[in-house]
Write an enzyme that holds these catalytic residues in place. Structure first.
Site, short mmCIF file in Angstrom:
data_model
loop_
_atom_site.label_atom_id
_atom_site.label_comp_id
_atom_site.label_asym_id
_atom_site.label_seq_id
_atom_site.Cartn_x
_atom_site.Cartn_y
_atom_site.Cartn_z
N ARG A 2 -74.30 -8.35 21.81
CA ARG A 2 -74.95 -7.83 23.02
C ARG A 2 -73.95 -7.65 24.15
O ARG A 2 -74.17 -6.81 25.03
CB ARG A 2 -76.03 -8.82 23.48
CG ARG A 2 -77.16 -8.97 22.51
CD ARG A 2 -78.23 -9.83 23.10
NE ARG A 2 -78.52 -9.38 24.46
CZ ARG A 2 -79.13 -10.11 25.37
NH1 ARG A 2 -79.52 -11.31 25.10
NH2 ARG A 2 -79.34 -9.62 26.59
N ASP A 54 -71.60 -17.32 34.03
CA ASP A 54 -71.31 -16.67 32.74
C ASP A 54 -69.99 -17.14 32.11
O ASP A 54 -69.66 -16.75 30.99
CB ASP A 54 -71.29 -15.14 32.90
CG ASP A 54 -72.67 -14.58 33.17
OD1 ASP A 54 -73.67 -15.29 32.95
OD2 ASP A 54 -72.77 -13.41 33.63
N CYS A 104 -86.27 -17.45 28.83
CA CYS A 104 -85.30 -17.17 27.76
C CYS A 104 -84.45 -18.41 27.54
O CYS A 104 -84.69 -19.44 28.14
CB CYS A 104 -84.46 -15.95 28.08
SG CYS A 104 -83.29 -16.24 29.38
N ARG A 113 -86.18 -17.69 34.53
CA ARG A 113 -85.77 -16.37 35.01
C ARG A 113 -86.92 -15.46 35.46
O ARG A 113 -87.12 -14.37 34.90
CB ARG A 113 -84.91 -15.66 33.95
CG ARG A 113 -83.66 -16.45 33.62
CD ARG A 113 -82.76 -15.72 32.66
NE ARG A 113 -81.98 -14.67 33.28
CZ ARG A 113 -81.15 -13.89 32.63
NH1 ARG A 113 -81.01 -14.02 31.34
NH2 ARG A 113 -80.48 -12.95 33.26
N ILE A 153 -76.99 -22.34 38.67
CA ILE A 153 -77.72 -21.07 38.65
C ILE A 153 -78.91 -21.11 37.69
O ILE A 153 -80.03 -20.78 38.06
CB ILE A 153 -76.79 -19.89 38.26
CG1 ILE A 153 -75.52 -19.88 39.12
CG2 ILE A 153 -77.53 -18.56 38.35
CD1 ILE A 153 -75.69 -19.50 40.57
N LYS A 192 -70.47 -4.94 30.83
CA LYS A 192 -71.90 -4.81 30.50
C LYS A 192 -72.76 -4.84 31.77
O LYS A 192 -73.62 -3.99 31.96
CB LYS A 192 -72.30 -5.98 29.58
CG LYS A 192 -73.80 -6.16 29.43
CD LYS A 192 -74.16 -7.28 28.47
CE LYS A 192 -74.20 -8.67 29.05
NZ LYS A 192 -75.39 -8.98 29.86
N ASN A 193 -72.51 -5.84 32.62
CA ASN A 193 -73.40 -6.03 33.76
C ASN A 193 -73.16 -5.04 34.90
O ASN A 193 -73.90 -5.02 35.88
CB ASN A 193 -73.33 -7.47 34.27
CG ASN A 193 -73.94 -8.43 33.26
OD1 ASN A 193 -74.61 -8.01 32.31
ND2 ASN A 193 -73.71 -9.72 33.44
N ARG A 215 -83.52 -8.60 29.12
CA ARG A 215 -84.17 -8.79 30.42
C ARG A 215 -83.69 -7.77 31.44
O ARG A 215 -84.41 -7.44 32.38
CB ARG A 215 -83.90 -10.19 30.94
CG ARG A 215 -84.30 -11.27 29.98
CD ARG A 215 -83.87 -12.58 30.52
NE ARG A 215 -84.43 -12.76 31.84
CZ ARG A 215 -85.65 -13.20 32.08
NH1 ARG A 215 -86.45 -13.51 31.09
NH2 ARG A 215 -86.09 -13.32 33.31
N1 EPU Z 1 -84.31 -15.92 40.16
C1 EPU Z 1 -85.59 -16.19 40.58
N2 EPU Z 1 -86.39 -15.14 40.95
C2 EPU Z 1 -85.97 -13.86 40.91
C3 EPU Z 1 -84.65 -13.59 40.48
C4 EPU Z 1 -83.85 -14.65 40.11
O1 EPU Z 1 -86.01 -17.35 40.64
O2 EPU Z 1 -86.75 -12.96 41.25
C5 EPU Z 1 -83.41 -17.03 39.79
C6 EPU Z 1 -82.99 -16.99 38.32
O3 EPU Z 1 -83.97 -17.57 37.49
C7 EPU Z 1 -81.70 -17.74 38.35
C8 EPU Z 1 -81.08 -17.35 39.71
O4 EPU Z 1 -82.20 -16.89 40.49
O5 EPU Z 1 -81.96 -19.12 38.35
C9 EPU Z 1 -80.03 -16.24 39.67
O6 EPU Z 1 -80.47 -15.20 38.82
P1 EPU Z 1 -80.05 -13.68 39.01
O7 EPU Z 1 -81.27 -12.91 39.36
O8 EPU Z 1 -78.87 -13.56 39.88
O9 EPU Z 1 -79.65 -13.32 37.51
P2 EPU Z 1 -79.90 -11.93 36.80
O10 EPU Z 1 -79.77 -10.85 37.79
O11 EPU Z 1 -81.14 -12.00 35.98
C10 EPU Z 1 -77.39 -11.45 36.23
C11 EPU Z 1 -76.59 -11.20 34.99
C12 EPU Z 1 -76.51 -12.50 34.19
C13 EPU Z 1 -75.82 -13.54 35.07
C14 EPU Z 1 -76.60 -13.72 36.37
C15 EPU Z 1 -75.94 -14.67 37.34
C16 EPU Z 1 -77.02 -8.86 34.56
C17 EPU Z 1 -77.65 -7.83 33.71
N3 EPU Z 1 -77.23 -10.13 34.22
O12 EPU Z 1 -78.68 -11.89 35.80
O13 EPU Z 1 -75.68 -12.23 33.06
O14 EPU Z 1 -75.76 -14.77 34.39
O15 EPU Z 1 -76.75 -12.44 37.03
O16 EPU Z 1 -74.67 -14.25 37.66
O17 EPU Z 1 -76.31 -8.54 35.50
C18 EPU Z 1 -74.87 -12.54 30.87
O18 EPU Z 1 -74.22 -11.50 31.01
O19 EPU Z 1 -74.69 -13.34 29.91
C19 EPU Z 1 -75.89 -12.88 31.87
C20 EPU Z 1 -76.89 -13.74 31.63
#
Ligand code: EPU
Length: 418
Positions: free
Chosen positions: A397, A304, A116, A121, A326, A23-24, A92
């Site tokens: 999802r 995850d 969420c 996030r 995280i 998915k990701n 998201r």
């Molecule tokens: N964060 C910020 N500001 C930002 C971006 C992130 O504070 O601008 C914080 C987040 O709130 C979090 C941390 O940084 O505390 C890491 O978040 P990250 O941005 O890496 O997460 P993401 O890109 O939103 C992806 C995956 C998630 C997975 C995380 C961490 C996708 C579509 N989603 O999310 O997947 O948990 O990386 O590995 O790639 C899932 O599949 O169940 C899922 C939630």
């Protein structure tokens, strides 16, 4: 109609299962279709609700989407630039269109994601990076509007790694004027997959998979054929299923090197792991060892997998802690696991788990995708009583055919209407 999953647990799961596309990895690749007019063809796209949501968003932006054996995305006629609230609130990862829209059309309007089930996030790091590349960012009635007359290469330093932030910036930088460096970039395999696909399209990206990614901007990209990598989290979930039920599961089609952190903890927990070039096999045994875990960005232990690993620890002989570094609220599964007999106490970002050796079936509620997976694992492990999981749309999802796959491994699991 809302559905539940019903499980009569206590049966060791045994057999072989084929992992689906990730998915990701699929979601950012789909968003990348906006970067180049013409037909991008993606193979191994998983059949998931999040993928359908992304198709809906791309269609809203004017991308032609055709799904047969491959998913064909053609953005030649794309003319939209807005990701509406209704789509962003359900997924998201919709923010992944921000970088590509800005790079190709010079503007993007994306509903600001709210908090969420797993934490606040925010997307401030995505926006700071785009600003460093010369974009202007304004907030307008719950929407983020990002505009630019032409992005310019820049040095972007992430205060901490972000997976979709790194992907968004990489997609913005491929068509920018000059060279961009992403410092403290996310190193997840899905980021590497996206860089590989973009390079195939004509981009010049180096360093993906390390903390520094360099992107030399180019003027045009052309669409290609690309195969989505196997899902790491799905693979890990089936391996843990063998651990929690004392079973024996071989996951085919995976990339074992993506799983070093998980394999190390599983082996410490007394789950035997065998591996081949593209398969992993997990053999569960008693007693399960108690292992401390802390989630971290890749190559650390994945957040995850935290909820699923916790189920294994509830069955351990001993005491251990799981620290979530995280996401600040990713423990919504804990009260549900306790209803199934687990002994877990929470203090802020740490769960202390006292192994109880067995769980019992109960009615529980899923709160997010990975929490739902942990409840399925707990249900499979629970020998005493039936488990009924409601709100299973979370599972749809991110897990393709989970009920069918576990049934094929001998589990007694089925869906029922609420
Ligand atoms: N964060 C910020 N500001 C930002 C971006 C992130 O504070 O601008 C914080 C987040 O709130 C979090 C941390 O940084 O505390 C890491 O978040 P990250 O941005 O890496 O997460 P993401 O890109 O939103 C992806 C995956 C998630 C997975 C995380 C961490 C996708 C579509 N989603 O999310 O997947 O948990 O990386 O590995 O790639 C899932 O599949 O169940 C899922 C939630």
């Amino acid at each position: 109609m809302a559905e539940r999953i019903i499980i009569e647990g206590g049966i060791p799961v045994r057999g072989e299962v084929q992992v689906s596309g990730a998915k990701n990895a699929a979601l950012p690749l789909m968003a990348a279709s906006l970067l180049a007019p013409g037909e991008l063809a993606l193979e191994n796209i998983p059949d998931l609700v999040d993928v359908k949501t992304m198709i809906g968003l791309l269609e809203h932006l004017g991308v032609r989407c055709e799904q047969e054996k491959r998913l064909i995305l053609d953005s030649s006629q794309a003319d939209g630039w807005e990701a509406p609230y209704e789509l962003v609130k359900t997924m998201r990862a919709s923010v992944l269109v921000l970088g590509p829209l800005l790079a190709r059309f010079g503007r993007a309007k994306v509903s600001q994601p709210g908090g969420c089930a797993i934490g606040a996030r925010p997307i401030n790091r995505h926006l700071a990076g785009l600003e460093a590349m010369g974009a202007s960012v304004t907030l307008d009635h719950g929407y983020v509007v990002v505009e630019s007359d032409g992005l310019v290469g820049a040095e972007v330093v992430f205060e901490a790694p972000t997976v979709t932030g790194t992907e968004n910036l990489m997609m913005a930088a491929v068509l920018a004027d000059g060279t961009t460096s992403l410092i403290n970039a996310a190193r997840e395999p899905e980021v590497v997959g996206l860089a590989e696909a973009l390079n195939k399209m004509g981009a010049r990206i180096s360093g993906a998979g390390t903390g520094i990614i360099t992107i030399e901007g180019t003027t045009t990209l052309s669409p290609v054929n690309y195969r989505v990598m196997p899902d790491r989290i799905e693979t890990g979930t089936y391996l843990i299923a063998a651990g929690v039920t004392g079973g024996d599961v071989k996951v085919n089609g995976c990339v074992p090197s993506y799983h070093r952190a998980l394999i190390e903890r599983l082996e410490k927990a007394n789950v035997r792991i065998e591996e081949g070039e593209d398969w992993l096999r997990a053999i569960g045994d008693n007693p399960v060892g108690a292992v401390d875990v802390r989630t971290d960005p890749y190559p650390g232990f994945p957040t995850d997998m935290q909820a699923q690993f916790m189920v294994l620890m509830t069955l351990s002989e001993g005491l251990c802690t799981i620290t979530e570094s995280i996401f600040e609220q990713r423990f919504m599964h804990v009260p549900e696991l306790c209803r199934m007999g687990a002994d877990i106490t929470l203090s802020e970002r740490r769960a202390v788990i006292r192994g109880v050796r067995k769980l019992s079936g109960a009615q529980v509620m899923a709160t997010d995708l990975r929490a739902s997976a942990s409840l399925v694992l707990a249900g499979l492990a629970a020998g005493d009583g039936v488990t009924e999981i409601s709100r299973v749309y979370h599972l749809d999802r991110g897990y393709e055919s989970m009920v069918e796959k576990f049934s094929s491994l001998g589990a007694r699991i089925w869906r029922a209407s609420e």
